[in-house]
Design a protein around this motif. Sequence first.
Motif, PDB file in Angstrom:
ATOM      1  N   THR A  14       0.856  -1.188   0.000  1.00 44.36           N
ATOM      2  CA  THR A  14       0.000   0.000   0.000  1.00 44.36           C
ATOM      3  C   THR A  14       0.891   1.236   0.000  1.00 44.36           C
ATOM      4  OG1 THR A  14      -0.095  -0.045   2.419  1.00 44.36           O
ATOM      5  CG2 THR A  14      -1.859  -1.182   1.236  1.00 44.36           C
ATOM      6  N   ASP A  15       0.374   2.291  -0.589  1.00 47.62           N
ATOM      7  CA  ASP A  15       1.123   3.541  -0.599  1.00 47.62           C
ATOM      8  C   ASP A  15       1.161   4.116   0.809  1.00 47.62           C
ATOM      9  OD1 ASP A  15       1.552   3.415  -3.327  1.00 47.62           O
ATOM     10  OD2 ASP A  15      -0.333   4.457  -3.791  1.00 47.62           O
ATOM     11  N   ASP A  16       2.350   4.540   1.223  1.00 49.45           N
ATOM     12  CA  ASP A  16       2.517   5.146   2.537  1.00 49.45           C
ATOM     13  C   ASP A  16       2.247   6.633   2.394  1.00 49.45           C
ATOM     14  OD1 ASP A  16       3.224   5.977   5.048  1.00 49.45           O
ATOM     15  OD2 ASP A  16       5.102   4.858   5.118  1.00 49.45           O
ATOM     16  N   LEU A  17       1.123   7.070   2.937  1.00 48.43           N
ATOM     17  CA  LEU A  17       0.711   8.467   2.814  1.00 48.43           C
ATOM     18  C   LEU A  17       1.198   9.331   3.972  1.00 48.43           C
ATOM     19  CD1 LEU A  17      -2.970   7.929   1.558  1.00 48.43           C
ATOM     20  CD2 LEU A  17      -0.885   8.306   0.217  1.00 48.43           C
ATOM     21  N   ARG A  18       1.959   8.746   4.886  1.00 46.78           N
ATOM     22  CA  ARG A  18       2.457   9.532   6.008  1.00 46.78           C
ATOM     23  C   ARG A  18       3.484  10.569   5.530  1.00 46.78           C
ATOM     24  NH1 ARG A  18       4.827   5.154   9.870  1.00 46.78           N
ATOM     25  NH2 ARG A  18       5.542   4.406   7.826  1.00 46.78           N
ATOM     26  N   VAL A  19       3.535  11.679   6.223  1.00 50.17           N
ATOM     27  CA  VAL A  19       4.446  12.761   5.849  1.00 50.17           C
ATOM     28  C   VAL A  19       5.869  12.409   6.292  1.00 50.17           C
ATOM     29  CG1 VAL A  19       4.992  15.197   6.158  1.00 50.17           C
ATOM     30  CG2 VAL A  19       2.599  14.454   6.084  1.00 50.17           C
ATOM     31  N   PRO A  20       6.843  12.443   5.391  1.00 51.85           N
ATOM     32  CA  PRO A  20       8.226  12.193   5.805  1.00 51.85           C
ATOM     33  C   PRO A  20       8.763  13.338   6.648  1.00 51.85           C
ATOM     34  CG  PRO A  20       8.130  12.787   3.473  1.00 51.85           C
ATOM     35  CD  PRO A  20       6.716  12.635   3.926  1.00 51.85           C
ATOM     36  N   ARG A 134       0.550   7.732  13.202  1.00 53.43           N
ATOM     37  CA  ARG A 134      -0.369   7.479  12.084  1.00 53.43           C
ATOM     38  C   ARG A 134      -0.099   8.393  10.904  1.00 53.43           C
ATOM     39  NH1 ARG A 134      -4.232   7.800  16.126  1.00 53.43           N
ATOM     40  NH2 ARG A 134      -4.939   9.794  15.255  1.00 53.43           N
ATOM     41  N   ASN A 135       0.405   9.579  11.158  1.00 49.18           N
ATOM     42  CA  ASN A 135       0.462  10.592  10.102  1.00 49.18           C
ATOM     43  C   ASN A 135       1.866  10.987   9.646  1.00 49.18           C
ATOM     44  OD1 ASN A 135      -2.499  11.664   9.708  1.00 49.18           O
ATOM     45  ND2 ASN A 135      -2.236  11.426  11.927  1.00 49.18           N
ATOM     46  N   THR A 136       2.898  10.542  10.350  1.00 53.41           N
ATOM     47  CA  THR A 136       4.260  10.904   9.976  1.00 53.41           C
ATOM     48  C   THR A 136       5.153   9.665   9.984  1.00 53.41           C
ATOM     49  OG1 THR A 136       5.092  11.363  12.219  1.00 53.41           O
ATOM     50  CG2 THR A 136       3.940  13.151  11.082  1.00 53.41           C
ATOM     51  N   ARG A 137       6.269   9.767   9.304  1.00 56.45           N
ATOM     52  CA  ARG A 137       7.300   8.719   9.369  1.00 56.45           C
ATOM     53  C   ARG A 137       8.665   9.406   9.369  1.00 56.45           C
ATOM     54  NH1 ARG A 137      10.045   8.043   4.685  1.00 56.45           N
ATOM     55  NH2 ARG A 137       9.106   8.776   2.733  1.00 56.45           N
ATOM     56  N   MET A 138       9.583   8.865  10.151  1.00 55.40           N
ATOM     57  CA  MET A 138      10.920   9.442  10.213  1.00 55.40           C
ATOM     58  C   MET A 138      11.667   9.155   8.923  1.00 55.40           C
ATOM     59  SD  MET A 138      13.372  11.139  11.415  1.00 55.40           S
ATOM     60  CE  MET A 138      12.386  11.712  12.783  1.00 55.40           C
ATOM     61  N   ASP A 139      12.104  10.216   8.259  1.00 47.18           N
ATOM     62  CA  ASP A 139      12.832  10.086   7.002  1.00 47.18           C
ATOM     63  C   ASP A 139      14.336  10.093   7.225  1.00 47.18           C
ATOM     64  OD1 ASP A 139      12.637   9.957   4.061  1.00 47.18           O
ATOM     65  OD2 ASP A 139      13.630  11.901   4.120  1.00 47.18           O
ATOM     66  N   GLY A 140      14.787  10.581   8.388  1.00 47.70           N
ATOM     67  CA  GLY A 140      16.206  10.558   8.685  1.00 47.70           C
ATOM     68  C   GLY A 140      16.599  11.638   9.673  1.00 47.70           C
ATOM     69  N   VAL A 141      17.752  11.434  10.305  1.00 46.20           N
ATOM     70  CA  VAL A 141      18.333  12.404  11.224  1.00 46.20           C
ATOM     71  C   VAL A 141      19.583  12.977  10.570  1.00 46.20           C
ATOM     72  CG1 VAL A 141      19.354  12.786  13.496  1.00 46.20           C
ATOM     73  CG2 VAL A 141      17.461  11.159  13.233  1.00 46.20           C
ATOM     74  N   VAL A 142      19.594  14.297  10.380  1.00 45.47           N
ATOM     75  CA  VAL A 142      20.738  14.996   9.795  1.00 45.47           C
ATOM     76  C   VAL A 142      21.393  15.821  10.897  1.00 45.47           C
ATOM     77  CG1 VAL A 142      21.522  16.683   8.092  1.00 45.47           C
ATOM     78  CG2 VAL A 142      19.634  15.121   7.534  1.00 45.47           C
ATOM     79  N   THR A 143      22.658  15.557  11.166  1.00 47.74           N
ATOM     80  CA  THR A 143      23.390  16.270  12.214  1.00 47.74           C
ATOM     81  C   THR A 143      24.492  17.111  11.587  1.00 47.74           C
ATOM     82  OG1 THR A 143      22.961  14.542  13.851  1.00 47.74           O
ATOM     83  CG2 THR A 143      24.805  16.029  14.284  1.00 47.74           C
ATOM     84  N   VAL A 144      24.501  18.405  11.909  1.00 48.62           N
ATOM     85  CA  VAL A 144      25.532  19.322  11.412  1.00 48.62           C
ATOM     86  C   VAL A 144      26.610  19.452  12.479  1.00 48.62           C
ATOM     87  CG1 VAL A 144      26.006  21.614  10.483  1.00 48.62           C
ATOM     88  CG2 VAL A 144      23.761  20.567  10.119  1.00 48.62           C
TER      89      VAL A 144
END
Length: 378
Positions: A14-20, A134-144
């Motif tokens: 199924t398409d993941d409609l959660r916001v990255p 339900r509405n978001t998914r972790m797309d990644g952690v960017v550390t500067v």
Amino acid sequence: MFTTHASQSQPEQTDDLRVPVTLLTGFLGAGKTTLLNQVLSDSSSGRIAVIVNEFGEAGLDHDLIETVDGDVMLMSSGCLCCSIRGDLSDSFVKLLAQRDEGMLSFDRVVIETTGLADPGPILQTLLVDSFLARNTRMDGVVTVVDAVNGPATLDAQFEAVSQVAMADLIVLSKTDLVSKASAKAVTDRLRDLNPTADILRRLDHEFALKKLWNLTSMREDAHQHEAISWTTPKVANDPLGNLSGLMATSVSKPVTTSEFSRHDTDISSVSIVLDEALDDAVFDKWFDTLIAYKGYDILRVKGILFLEGIETPFAFHGVQHIFDPPVPLKNWTGNDRRTRIVLIGRNLSQPEIQRSLDLLRKPEHADAMSVQAARGSD
């Protein structure tokens, strides 16, 4: 964690409609805001909603701002920026409600943390808050990380160490202000802390904003090479050095750069690679016991797991004892069916993890020795 999957047929994709969601972190003065302004001035990544703590701390380039409406700034690139007036969940509720009503438009969310923030609680909030899960998914952690002050900051502040240890991508800033040798020393130290994170220099010609996105393999459309890279240390290792299946990835002991006691000396990374598919009940018992006794010390764990009787591997990820639901990697192809597990944390003893690994490989001993093995008892 995985027991239910072994006895069920694979669900239809199924398409993941959660916001990255991308977590942008880094210590004070590292250059987060400079990178954020670069993101907001570029339309190649689509429309982005940025959540910051306060506009006054954000230091946004006012030439990029077209209008301000309440807590939301509209940027000339079409991106948005809003401040946190309540908790994180409230900010997301407002943003997503306005998007659903057609008032706002965005494709992804970037959360810019304060310089003193430990990313762990934010990552856990995204998992345990029912609305966010339900509405978001972790797309990644960017550390500067600041190439000039980064080493001293790592010496003095554990939050900075945690920011590096939990990163999927590390962006090294201000490399033009240090020598090549110093930049390499900082890079080596960062790799020591987090061997699986890519390290990019923001001022390099090949640096591209598109590399900030799709950093995690916790999505069904992740390709095999992405998942393998996600769990593979980015350091050169002796090809015969991991025959046991256990590889300690720390490779150097950099010198202390300040008067403070170093905070990263207790942090290490352990990578487990197993050739055989695993029994789901045995893995659950081993892993649950490990987390029960070491969960506080494990900053982050991620992996690709092959289970007996199931062709599709699963990606899994957790922060201390809080875990994402495992995700089937449906685009996996080829004959590589090795299980890969990466743990980053405090005081991870190789003999301790080795005993728990033996427990995993010899499930007939699990019922009597699991607690002792995870504790590292003799």
